[in-house]
Enzyme design. Structure first.
Site, PDB file in Angstrom:
ATOM      1  N   LYS A 190     -11.959   5.286  17.336  1.00  0.00           N
ATOM      2  CA  LYS A 190     -11.665   6.732  17.450  1.00  0.00           C
ATOM      3  C   LYS A 190     -12.064   7.443  16.163  1.00  0.00           C
ATOM      4  CE  LYS A 190      -8.008   6.678  14.635  1.00  0.00           C
ATOM      5  NZ  LYS A 190      -7.780   7.478  13.424  1.00  0.00           N
ATOM      6  N   GLY A 231       0.852  -1.194   0.000  1.00  0.00           N
ATOM      7  CA  GLY A 231       0.000   0.000   0.000  1.00  0.00           C
ATOM      8  C   GLY A 231       0.880   1.233   0.000  1.00  0.00           C
ATOM      9  N   SER A 232       0.656   2.104  -0.979  1.00  0.00           N
ATOM     10  CA  SER A 232       1.535   3.281  -1.125  1.00  0.00           C
ATOM     11  C   SER A 232       0.744   4.572  -0.972  1.00  0.00           C
ATOM     12  CB  SER A 232       2.222   3.242  -2.487  1.00  0.00           C
ATOM     13  OG  SER A 232       1.231   3.263  -3.500  1.00  0.00           O
ATOM     14  N   GLY A 233      -0.302   4.528  -0.127  1.00  0.00           N
ATOM     15  CA  GLY A 233      -1.035   5.756   0.196  1.00  0.00           C
ATOM     16  C   GLY A 233      -0.281   6.511   1.281  1.00  0.00           C
ATOM     17  N   ARG A 248       0.075  -0.213  -5.970  1.00  0.00           N
ATOM     18  CA  ARG A 248      -0.843  -0.799  -6.950  1.00  0.00           C
ATOM     19  C   ARG A 248      -0.678  -0.123  -8.301  1.00  0.00           C
ATOM     20  NH1 ARG A 248      -7.151   0.173  -6.809  1.00  0.00           N
ATOM     21  NH2 ARG A 248      -6.308   2.140  -6.080  1.00  0.00           N
ATOM     22  N   GLU A 275     -11.812   5.875   7.006  1.00  0.00           N
ATOM     23  CA  GLU A 275     -12.328   4.539   7.336  1.00  0.00           C
ATOM     24  C   GLU A 275     -13.616   4.570   8.144  1.00  0.00           C
ATOM     25  OE1 GLU A 275     -11.385   1.865   6.074  1.00  0.00           O
ATOM     26  OE2 GLU A 275      -9.225   1.569   6.034  1.00  0.00           O
ATOM     27  N   TYR A 280       0.244  11.789  -2.160  1.00  0.00           N
ATOM     28  CA  TYR A 280      -0.132  11.491  -0.781  1.00  0.00           C
ATOM     29  C   TYR A 280       0.694  12.253   0.250  1.00  0.00           C
ATOM     30  CZ  TYR A 280      -3.075   7.771  -2.576  1.00  0.00           C
ATOM     31  OH  TYR A 280      -4.055   7.086  -3.229  1.00  0.00           O
TER      32      TYR A 280
HETATM   33  N1  NAD Z   1      -3.069   8.251   6.839  1.00  0.00           N
HETATM   34  C1  NAD Z   1      -2.896   8.117   8.145  1.00  0.00           C
HETATM   35  O1  NAD Z   1      -2.552   9.086   8.841  1.00  0.00           O
HETATM   36  C2  NAD Z   1      -3.072   6.762   8.779  1.00  0.00           C
HETATM   37  C3  NAD Z   1      -2.431   6.509   9.993  1.00  0.00           C
HETATM   38  C4  NAD Z   1      -2.603   5.281  10.612  1.00  0.00           C
HETATM   39  C5  NAD Z   1      -3.394   4.316  10.004  1.00  0.00           C
HETATM   40  N2  NAD Z   1      -3.998   4.569   8.819  1.00  0.00           N
HETATM   41  C6  NAD Z   1      -4.792   3.492   8.215  1.00  0.00           C
HETATM   42  O2  NAD Z   1      -4.039   2.941   7.132  1.00  0.00           O
HETATM   43  C7  NAD Z   1      -4.935   2.411   6.149  1.00  0.00           C
HETATM   44  C8  NAD Z   1      -4.546   2.978   4.805  1.00  0.00           C
HETATM   45  O3  NAD Z   1      -4.791   4.374   4.877  1.00  0.00           O
HETATM   46  P1  NAD Z   1      -4.028   5.465   4.037  1.00  0.00           P
HETATM   47  O4  NAD Z   1      -4.066   6.691   4.850  1.00  0.00           O
HETATM   48  O5  NAD Z   1      -2.715   5.022   3.556  1.00  0.00           O
HETATM   49  O6  NAD Z   1      -5.069   5.606   2.838  1.00  0.00           O
HETATM   50  P2  NAD Z   1      -4.884   6.411   1.493  1.00  0.00           P
HETATM   51  O7  NAD Z   1      -6.239   6.705   1.001  1.00  0.00           O
HETATM   52  O8  NAD Z   1      -3.906   7.506   1.684  1.00  0.00           O
HETATM   53  O9  NAD Z   1      -4.177   5.341   0.534  1.00  0.00           O
HETATM   54  C9  NAD Z   1      -4.774   4.105   0.252  1.00  0.00           C
HETATM   55  C10 NAD Z   1      -3.838   3.295  -0.642  1.00  0.00           C
HETATM   56  O10 NAD Z   1      -4.446   2.044  -0.939  1.00  0.00           O
HETATM   57  C11 NAD Z   1      -4.482   1.872  -2.353  1.00  0.00           C
HETATM   58  N3  NAD Z   1      -5.651   1.081  -2.717  1.00  0.00           N
HETATM   59  C12 NAD Z   1      -6.913   1.507  -2.922  1.00  0.00           C
HETATM   60  N4  NAD Z   1      -7.689   0.478  -3.293  1.00  0.00           N
HETATM   61  C13 NAD Z   1      -6.881  -0.620  -3.318  1.00  0.00           C
HETATM   62  C14 NAD Z   1      -7.090  -1.984  -3.645  1.00  0.00           C
HETATM   63  N5  NAD Z   1      -8.273  -2.428  -4.051  1.00  0.00           N
HETATM   64  N6  NAD Z   1      -6.039  -2.823  -3.539  1.00  0.00           N
HETATM   65  C15 NAD Z   1      -4.842  -2.384  -3.161  1.00  0.00           C
HETATM   66  N7  NAD Z   1      -4.569  -1.095  -2.873  1.00  0.00           N
HETATM   67  C16 NAD Z   1      -5.592  -0.240  -2.944  1.00  0.00           C
HETATM   68  C17 NAD Z   1      -4.524   3.281  -2.929  1.00  0.00           C
HETATM   69  O11 NAD Z   1      -4.051   3.271  -4.268  1.00  0.00           O
HETATM   70  C18 NAD Z   1      -3.563   3.989  -1.972  1.00  0.00           C
HETATM   71  O12 NAD Z   1      -2.235   3.752  -2.349  1.00  0.00           O
HETATM   72  C19 NAD Z   1      -6.349   2.808   6.615  1.00  0.00           C
HETATM   73  O13 NAD Z   1      -6.951   1.725   7.248  1.00  0.00           O
HETATM   74  C20 NAD Z   1      -6.105   3.936   7.610  1.00  0.00           C
HETATM   75  O14 NAD Z   1      -7.108   4.022   8.595  1.00  0.00           O
HETATM   76  C21 NAD Z   1      -3.846   5.777   8.190  1.00  0.00           C
HETATM   77  O1  G3P Z   2      -6.672  10.741   8.869  1.00  0.00           O
HETATM   78  P1  G3P Z   2      -7.445   9.755   9.701  1.00  0.00           P
HETATM   79  O2  G3P Z   2      -8.689  10.322  10.254  1.00  0.00           O
HETATM   80  O3  G3P Z   2      -7.626   8.458   8.950  1.00  0.00           O
HETATM   81  O4  G3P Z   2      -6.528   9.401  10.958  1.00  0.00           O
HETATM   82  C1  G3P Z   2      -5.212   8.995  10.724  1.00  0.00           C
HETATM   83  C2  G3P Z   2      -4.662   8.180  11.861  1.00  0.00           C
HETATM   84  O5  G3P Z   2      -5.459   7.064  12.133  1.00  0.00           O
HETATM   85  C3  G3P Z   2      -4.429   8.975  13.111  1.00  0.00           C
HETATM   86  O6  G3P Z   2      -3.780   8.171  14.060  1.00  0.00           O
END
Ligand code: NAD
Ligand code: G3P
Length: 335
Positions: A194, A11-13, A35, A284, A52
Protein backbone atom coordinates in the site's frame (compact mmCIF):
# COMPACT_ATOMS: atom_id res chain seq x y z
CA UNK A 1 -8.55 -6.52 28.00
CA UNK A 2 -5.98 -9.08 29.19
CA UNK A 3 -4.30 -9.04 32.60
CA UNK A 4 -1.25 -6.80 32.94
CA UNK A 5 1.89 -8.14 31.30
CA UNK A 6 5.32 -6.83 30.37
CA UNK A 7 6.38 -5.89 26.85
CA UNK A 8 9.18 -4.05 25.10
CA UNK A 9 9.01 -1.98 21.94
CA UNK A 10 12.27 -1.53 20.03
CA UNK A 11 12.30 1.80 18.20
CA UNK A 12 11.13 5.16 19.51
CA UNK A 13 10.00 6.83 16.28
CA UNK A 14 6.37 7.67 15.52
CA UNK A 15 5.07 4.13 15.37
CA UNK A 16 7.23 2.55 18.08
CA UNK A 17 6.24 5.28 20.54
CA UNK A 18 2.57 5.15 19.55
CA UNK A 19 2.45 1.37 19.81
CA UNK A 20 4.14 1.51 23.22
CA UNK A 21 1.43 3.98 24.28
CA UNK A 22 -1.25 1.55 23.03
CA UNK A 23 0.22 -1.24 25.17
CA UNK A 24 0.69 1.01 28.21
CA UNK A 25 -2.87 2.34 27.89
CA UNK A 26 -4.01 -1.31 27.96
CA UNK A 27 -2.47 -1.48 31.44
CA UNK A 28 0.76 -3.30 30.61
CA UNK A 29 4.21 -2.49 31.95
CA UNK A 30 5.98 -1.22 28.84
CA UNK A 31 9.60 -0.44 28.08
CA UNK A 32 10.62 1.37 24.93
CA UNK A 33 14.14 1.12 23.58
CA UNK A 34 15.35 4.40 22.10
CA UNK A 35 18.57 4.39 20.13
CA UNK A 36 19.23 8.00 21.13
CA UNK A 37 19.63 8.59 24.91
CA UNK A 38 18.09 12.09 24.63
CA UNK A 39 14.85 10.57 23.32
CA UNK A 40 14.79 8.07 26.21
CA UNK A 41 15.40 10.94 28.67
CA UNK A 42 12.57 13.01 27.25
CA UNK A 43 10.15 10.06 27.46
CA UNK A 44 11.15 9.34 31.07
CA UNK A 45 11.32 12.92 32.32
CA UNK A 46 8.67 14.82 30.35
CA UNK A 47 6.52 11.85 29.18
CA UNK A 48 6.79 13.24 25.66
CA UNK A 49 8.51 12.41 22.38
CA UNK A 50 8.22 15.79 20.74
CA UNK A 51 10.36 14.97 17.70
CA UNK A 52 7.88 12.31 16.56
CA UNK A 53 4.58 12.88 18.40
CA UNK A 54 4.20 16.60 19.06
CA UNK A 55 1.51 17.46 21.60
CA UNK A 56 1.03 13.88 22.83
CA UNK A 57 1.30 13.08 26.54
CA UNK A 58 2.67 9.59 27.07
CA UNK A 59 1.43 7.34 29.88
CA UNK A 60 3.48 7.17 33.07
CA UNK A 61 3.67 3.36 32.97
CA UNK A 62 5.79 3.71 29.83
CA UNK A 63 9.51 3.99 30.48
CA UNK A 64 12.39 4.24 28.03
CA UNK A 65 16.00 3.14 27.97
CA UNK A 66 18.81 3.47 25.41
CA UNK A 67 20.28 0.18 26.76
CA UNK A 68 19.18 -2.73 24.56
CA UNK A 69 20.27 -5.40 27.08
CA UNK A 70 18.23 -3.78 29.85
CA UNK A 71 15.29 -3.24 27.50
CA UNK A 72 15.03 -6.84 26.32
CA UNK A 73 16.03 -8.74 29.44
CA UNK A 74 13.25 -11.03 30.73
CA UNK A 75 10.74 -9.86 28.12
CA UNK A 76 8.28 -12.35 26.64
CA UNK A 77 6.81 -9.94 24.05
CA UNK A 78 9.31 -8.05 21.87
CA UNK A 79 7.85 -5.61 19.30
CA UNK A 80 10.18 -4.28 16.59
CA UNK A 81 9.56 -0.88 14.96
CA UNK A 82 12.65 0.49 13.22
CA UNK A 83 13.13 1.37 9.53
CA UNK A 84 13.12 -1.85 7.50
CA UNK A 85 16.64 -1.35 6.15
CA UNK A 86 18.01 -1.33 9.73
CA UNK A 87 16.06 -4.37 11.00
CA UNK A 88 18.80 -6.87 10.26
CA UNK A 89 21.51 -5.00 12.17
CA UNK A 90 19.15 -4.66 15.15
CA UNK A 91 18.22 -8.35 14.95
CA UNK A 92 21.91 -9.31 15.03
CA UNK A 93 22.30 -7.36 18.29
CA UNK A 94 19.07 -8.86 19.60
CA UNK A 95 19.88 -12.51 18.86
CA UNK A 96 21.96 -13.25 21.98
CA UNK A 97 19.64 -11.21 24.22
CA UNK A 98 16.12 -12.52 23.76
CA UNK A 99 14.51 -15.01 26.13
CA UNK A 100 14.13 -18.62 25.05
CA UNK A 101 10.35 -18.36 24.86
CA UNK A 102 10.08 -14.77 23.58
CA UNK A 103 7.54 -13.90 20.89
CA UNK A 104 8.89 -11.34 18.41
CA UNK A 105 6.41 -9.10 16.56
CA UNK A 106 7.25 -6.99 13.52
CA UNK A 107 5.45 -3.66 13.32
CA UNK A 108 7.38 -2.71 10.17
CA UNK A 109 6.06 -2.17 6.63
CA UNK A 110 9.03 -2.55 4.32
CA UNK A 111 11.06 -5.28 2.64
CA UNK A 112 14.81 -5.63 2.87
CA UNK A 113 16.16 -3.98 -0.25
CA UNK A 114 19.16 -6.29 -0.75
CA UNK A 115 17.23 -9.58 -0.35
CA UNK A 116 13.55 -8.76 -0.96
CA UNK A 117 12.78 -10.50 2.35
CA UNK A 118 9.79 -9.52 4.46
CA UNK A 119 10.59 -8.27 7.94
CA UNK A 120 9.30 -11.42 9.65
CA UNK A 121 11.61 -13.44 7.40
CA UNK A 122 14.59 -11.29 8.39
CA UNK A 123 13.75 -11.62 12.10
CA UNK A 124 13.04 -15.35 11.85
CA UNK A 125 16.31 -15.99 10.01
CA UNK A 126 18.64 -13.90 12.17
CA UNK A 127 17.02 -14.83 15.49
CA UNK A 128 16.64 -18.49 14.43
CA UNK A 129 13.08 -18.62 15.77
CA UNK A 130 10.34 -21.10 14.87
CA UNK A 131 7.51 -19.41 12.99
CA UNK A 132 5.12 -19.88 15.93
CA UNK A 133 7.18 -17.34 17.87
CA UNK A 134 6.96 -14.71 15.14
CA UNK A 135 4.02 -12.40 14.49
CA UNK A 136 3.34 -9.27 12.47
CA UNK A 137 0.85 -6.45 13.07
CA UNK A 138 -0.58 -4.23 10.36
CA UNK A 139 -3.63 -2.21 9.31
CA UNK A 140 -4.81 1.37 8.82
CA UNK A 141 -2.58 2.72 11.55
CA UNK A 142 -1.44 6.31 11.01
CA UNK A 143 0.60 6.82 14.19
CA UNK A 144 -0.44 10.34 15.18
CA UNK A 145 -4.16 9.53 14.88
CA UNK A 146 -3.76 6.53 17.19
CA UNK A 147 -1.59 8.56 19.57
CA UNK A 148 -4.57 10.95 19.76
CA UNK A 149 -6.66 7.92 20.73
CA UNK A 150 -8.86 8.00 17.63
CA UNK A 151 -10.64 4.60 17.24
CA UNK A 152 -8.70 2.22 15.00
CA UNK A 153 -8.41 -1.46 14.09
CA UNK A 154 -5.28 -3.54 13.66
CA UNK A 155 -4.69 -7.14 12.59
CA UNK A 156 -2.10 -9.47 14.11
CA UNK A 157 -0.95 -12.44 12.04
CA UNK A 158 1.17 -15.44 12.90
CA UNK A 159 1.49 -18.97 11.52
CA UNK A 160 0.27 -19.94 14.98
CA UNK A 161 -3.24 -18.76 15.79
CA UNK A 162 -2.42 -19.14 19.50
CA UNK A 163 0.47 -16.70 19.12
CA UNK A 164 -1.61 -14.25 17.07
CA UNK A 165 -4.34 -14.31 19.72
CA UNK A 166 -1.85 -13.80 22.57
CA UNK A 167 -0.40 -10.73 20.84
CA UNK A 168 -3.81 -9.38 19.81
CA UNK A 169 -5.05 -9.70 23.41
CA UNK A 170 -2.11 -7.65 24.58
CA UNK A 171 -2.50 -4.96 21.91
CA UNK A 172 -6.07 -3.79 22.42
CA UNK A 173 -7.58 -1.06 24.50
CA UNK A 174 -10.44 1.43 24.47
CA UNK A 175 -9.33 3.01 21.18
CA UNK A 176 -7.60 0.11 19.38
CA UNK A 177 -9.42 -3.10 18.45
CA UNK A 178 -7.24 -6.00 17.37
CA UNK A 179 -8.18 -8.80 14.99
CA UNK A 180 -6.21 -11.95 14.10
CA UNK A 181 -5.42 -14.09 11.09
CA UNK A 182 -2.84 -16.70 10.10
CA UNK A 183 -1.88 -15.14 6.75
CA UNK A 184 1.50 -13.64 7.61
CA UNK A 185 2.47 -13.18 3.95
CA UNK A 186 -0.69 -11.25 3.05
CA UNK A 187 -0.71 -9.19 6.23
CA UNK A 188 2.89 -8.20 5.79
CA UNK A 189 2.77 -7.55 2.05
CA UNK A 190 -0.44 -5.54 2.46
CA UNK A 191 1.49 -3.06 4.60
CA UNK A 192 4.46 -2.96 2.24
CA UNK A 193 2.53 -2.65 -1.01
CA UNK A 194 0.00 0.00 0.00
CA UNK A 195 3.00 2.28 0.53
CA UNK A 196 3.81 2.07 -3.19
CA UNK A 197 0.25 2.93 -4.19
CA UNK A 198 0.22 5.82 -1.69
CA UNK A 199 3.33 7.20 -3.39
CA UNK A 200 1.56 6.96 -6.76
CA UNK A 201 -1.56 8.69 -5.38
CA UNK A 202 0.68 11.34 -3.83
CA UNK A 203 2.37 11.88 -7.19
CA UNK A 204 -0.89 12.48 -9.05
CA UNK A 205 -2.11 14.71 -6.20
CA UNK A 206 1.11 16.72 -6.41
CA UNK A 207 0.68 17.09 -10.15
CA UNK A 208 -2.76 18.58 -9.47
CA UNK A 209 -5.01 15.79 -10.72
CA UNK A 210 -8.31 15.28 -8.88
CA UNK A 211 -10.32 12.55 -7.25
CA UNK A 212 -11.04 10.50 -10.40
CA UNK A 213 -7.35 10.04 -11.05
CA UNK A 214 -6.61 9.17 -7.44
CA UNK A 215 -9.52 6.70 -7.24
CA UNK A 216 -8.37 5.08 -10.50
CA UNK A 217 -4.83 4.66 -9.21
CA UNK A 218 -6.08 3.32 -5.87
CA UNK A 219 -8.49 0.83 -7.46
CA UNK A 220 -6.10 -0.42 -10.13
CA UNK A 221 -3.41 -0.33 -7.44
CA UNK A 222 -5.42 -2.67 -5.22
CA UNK A 223 -5.81 -5.11 -8.14
CA UNK A 224 -2.07 -4.91 -8.87
CA UNK A 225 -0.87 -5.40 -5.29
CA UNK A 226 -3.40 -8.21 -4.75
CA UNK A 227 -2.08 -10.06 -7.82
CA UNK A 228 1.44 -9.69 -6.49
CA UNK A 229 0.60 -10.75 -2.92
CA UNK A 230 -1.38 -13.81 -4.07
CA UNK A 231 1.51 -14.84 -6.35
CA UNK A 232 3.75 -14.64 -3.29
CA UNK A 233 1.43 -16.94 -1.31
CA UNK A 234 -1.02 -14.52 0.35
CA UNK A 235 -4.74 -15.16 0.72
CA UNK A 236 -6.74 -12.89 -1.62
CA UNK A 237 -9.16 -12.12 1.24
CA UNK A 238 -6.37 -10.53 3.29
CA UNK A 239 -5.93 -7.92 0.58
CA UNK A 240 -9.47 -6.66 1.08
CA UNK A 241 -9.10 -6.68 4.85
CA UNK A 242 -7.50 -4.24 7.28
CA UNK A 243 -3.95 -4.92 6.14
CA UNK A 244 -4.83 -4.48 2.45
CA UNK A 245 -7.73 -2.25 1.47
CA UNK A 246 -8.00 -0.71 4.95
CA UNK A 247 -4.41 0.44 5.04
CA UNK A 248 -4.52 1.44 1.36
CA UNK A 249 -7.39 3.86 2.03
CA UNK A 250 -5.80 5.34 5.16
CA UNK A 251 -2.39 5.82 3.61
CA UNK A 252 -3.57 7.15 0.24
CA UNK A 253 -5.95 9.64 1.85
CA UNK A 254 -3.95 10.98 4.76
CA UNK A 255 -1.81 14.09 4.52
CA UNK A 256 -0.02 12.62 7.58
CA UNK A 257 1.23 9.65 5.52
CA UNK A 258 4.94 9.89 4.80
CA UNK A 259 4.58 7.80 1.63
CA UNK A 260 1.75 9.96 0.29
CA UNK A 261 3.77 13.07 1.22
CA UNK A 262 6.89 11.77 -0.54
CA UNK A 263 4.78 11.10 -3.64
CA UNK A 264 3.22 14.55 -3.53
CA UNK A 265 6.67 16.15 -3.41
CA UNK A 266 7.68 14.09 -6.45
CA UNK A 267 4.50 15.20 -8.20
CA UNK A 268 5.33 18.81 -7.39
CA UNK A 269 8.62 18.38 -9.23
CA UNK A 270 11.15 17.60 -6.51
CA UNK A 271 13.71 14.96 -7.46
CA UNK A 272 14.29 11.81 -5.39
CA UNK A 273 17.29 13.15 -3.41
CA UNK A 274 15.40 16.35 -2.51
CA UNK A 275 12.41 14.31 -1.37
CA UNK A 276 14.56 12.08 0.85
CA UNK A 277 16.28 15.18 2.28
CA UNK A 278 12.91 16.78 3.09
CA UNK A 279 11.44 13.70 4.80
CA UNK A 280 12.05 13.81 8.55
CA UNK A 281 10.60 10.33 9.00
CA UNK A 282 10.70 6.96 7.27
CA UNK A 283 8.82 6.58 3.96
CA UNK A 284 9.35 2.84 3.49
CA UNK A 285 7.83 2.69 0.00
CA UNK A 286 10.70 4.66 -1.53
CA UNK A 287 13.10 1.89 -0.57
CA UNK A 288 10.78 -1.07 -1.22
CA UNK A 289 9.80 -0.39 -4.82
CA UNK A 290 12.96 -1.79 -6.47
CA UNK A 291 12.88 -5.02 -4.45
CA UNK A 292 9.15 -5.49 -5.13
CA UNK A 293 9.68 -5.05 -8.88
CA UNK A 294 12.45 -7.66 -8.82
CA UNK A 295 10.19 -10.12 -6.96
CA UNK A 296 7.35 -9.34 -9.38
CA UNK A 297 9.55 -10.09 -12.37
CA UNK A 298 10.75 -13.34 -10.81
CA UNK A 299 7.15 -14.43 -10.18
CA UNK A 300 5.79 -13.23 -13.54
CA UNK A 301 3.50 -10.54 -12.09
CA UNK A 302 2.86 -7.37 -14.07
CA UNK A 303 2.99 -4.23 -11.90
CA UNK A 304 2.39 -1.24 -14.20
CA UNK A 305 1.84 1.29 -11.40
CA UNK A 306 4.90 0.18 -9.41
CA UNK A 307 6.97 0.36 -12.63
CA UNK A 308 5.79 3.91 -13.23
CA UNK A 309 6.67 4.95 -9.67
CA UNK A 310 10.15 3.54 -10.23
CA UNK A 311 10.37 5.49 -13.51
CA UNK A 312 9.35 8.72 -11.76
CA UNK A 313 11.80 8.06 -8.90
CA UNK A 314 14.64 7.60 -11.38
CA UNK A 315 13.70 10.57 -13.56
CA UNK A 316 12.66 8.37 -16.52
CA UNK A 317 9.04 9.57 -16.48
CA UNK A 318 7.43 12.92 -15.85
CA UNK A 319 5.05 12.72 -12.85
CA UNK A 320 2.28 14.17 -15.04
CA UNK A 321 2.49 11.08 -17.29
CA UNK A 322 1.86 8.56 -14.53
CA UNK A 323 -1.92 8.30 -14.64
CA UNK A 324 -2.45 9.02 -18.38
CA UNK A 325 -0.04 6.15 -19.05
CA UNK A 326 -2.43 3.92 -17.10
CA UNK A 327 -5.27 4.96 -19.38
CA UNK A 328 -3.39 4.69 -22.67
CA UNK A 329 -2.23 1.10 -22.26
CA UNK A 330 -2.88 -1.41 -25.08
CA UNK A 331 -6.48 -2.20 -26.03
CA UNK A 332 -9.29 -2.62 -23.49
CA UNK A 333 -8.85 -5.46 -21.04
CA UNK A 334 -10.86 -6.91 -18.17
CA UNK A 335 -10.61 -5.22 -14.80
N1 NAD B 1 4.39 5.99 11.56
C1 NAD B 1 3.33 5.25 11.26
O1 NAD B 1 2.20 5.77 11.16
C2 NAD B 1 3.49 3.76 11.07
C3 NAD B 1 2.38 2.95 11.25
C4 NAD B 1 2.49 1.58 11.06
C5 NAD B 1 3.73 1.04 10.71
N2 NAD B 1 4.81 1.85 10.56
C6 NAD B 1 6.09 1.21 10.22
O2 NAD B 1 6.90 1.20 11.40
C7 NAD B 1 8.28 1.23 11.03
C8 NAD B 1 8.95 2.35 11.79
O3 NAD B 1 8.37 3.55 11.32
P1 NAD B 1 8.25 4.88 12.16
O4 NAD B 1 7.07 5.58 11.63
O5 NAD B 1 8.31 4.67 13.61
O6 NAD B 1 9.57 5.61 11.63
P2 NAD B 1 10.22 6.94 12.17
O7 NAD B 1 11.02 7.49 11.07
O8 NAD B 1 9.18 7.78 12.82
O9 NAD B 1 11.18 6.42 13.34
C9 NAD B 1 12.19 5.49 13.09
C10 NAD B 1 12.89 5.16 14.41
O10 NAD B 1 13.93 4.22 14.16
C11 NAD B 1 15.15 4.73 14.68
N3 NAD B 1 16.26 4.25 13.87
C12 NAD B 1 16.74 4.77 12.72
N4 NAD B 1 17.81 4.06 12.31
C13 NAD B 1 17.99 3.08 13.23
C14 NAD B 1 18.94 2.03 13.37
N5 NAD B 1 19.94 1.88 12.51
N6 NAD B 1 18.81 1.20 14.43
C15 NAD B 1 17.83 1.37 15.32
N7 NAD B 1 16.92 2.36 15.26
C16 NAD B 1 17.01 3.19 14.21
C17 NAD B 1 15.01 6.24 14.63
O11 NAD B 1 15.89 6.85 15.56
C18 NAD B 1 13.54 6.38 15.04
O12 NAD B 1 13.41 6.30 16.44
C19 NAD B 1 8.30 1.42 9.50
O13 NAD B 1 8.51 0.19 8.88
C20 NAD B 1 6.90 1.94 9.17
O14 NAD B 1 6.47 1.59 7.88
C21 NAD B 1 4.71 3.20 10.74
O1 G3P C 1 3.10 7.37 7.12
P1 G3P C 1 3.18 6.14 6.26
O2 G3P C 1 2.98 6.43 4.83
O3 G3P C 1 4.43 5.36 6.58
O4 G3P C 1 1.96 5.20 6.69
C1 G3P C 1 1.80 4.90 8.04
C2 G3P C 1 1.03 3.63 8.25
O5 G3P C 1 1.63 2.55 7.60
C3 G3P C 1 -0.42 3.74 7.88
O6 G3P C 1 -1.08 2.56 8.25
Amino acid sequence: MSSAQRAVVLGSGSWGTTFAKVLADAGHEVTIWARRPEVANEINESHRNTGYLPGIDLPRNLRATPDLVEAVSGQHFVFVSVPAQTARELAVQLAPLIDDDAVVVSLMKGVERSSGLRMSEVLEGVLELPTDRIAVASGPNIALEIAKEQPTAIVVASDSEVTAVSVAKLARNGYLKSFVNVDVIGTEFGGVLKNLIAIAVGIVDGVGYGENTKASVMTRGLAEISDFAVAMGAQASTMIGLAGLGDLIATCESPLSRNFTAGRLLGQGYVYDDVVAQMQQTAEGLRSVGAILELAERHGVDMPIAKQIDDVLHGRMSPADLAPHLATDDGPSGE
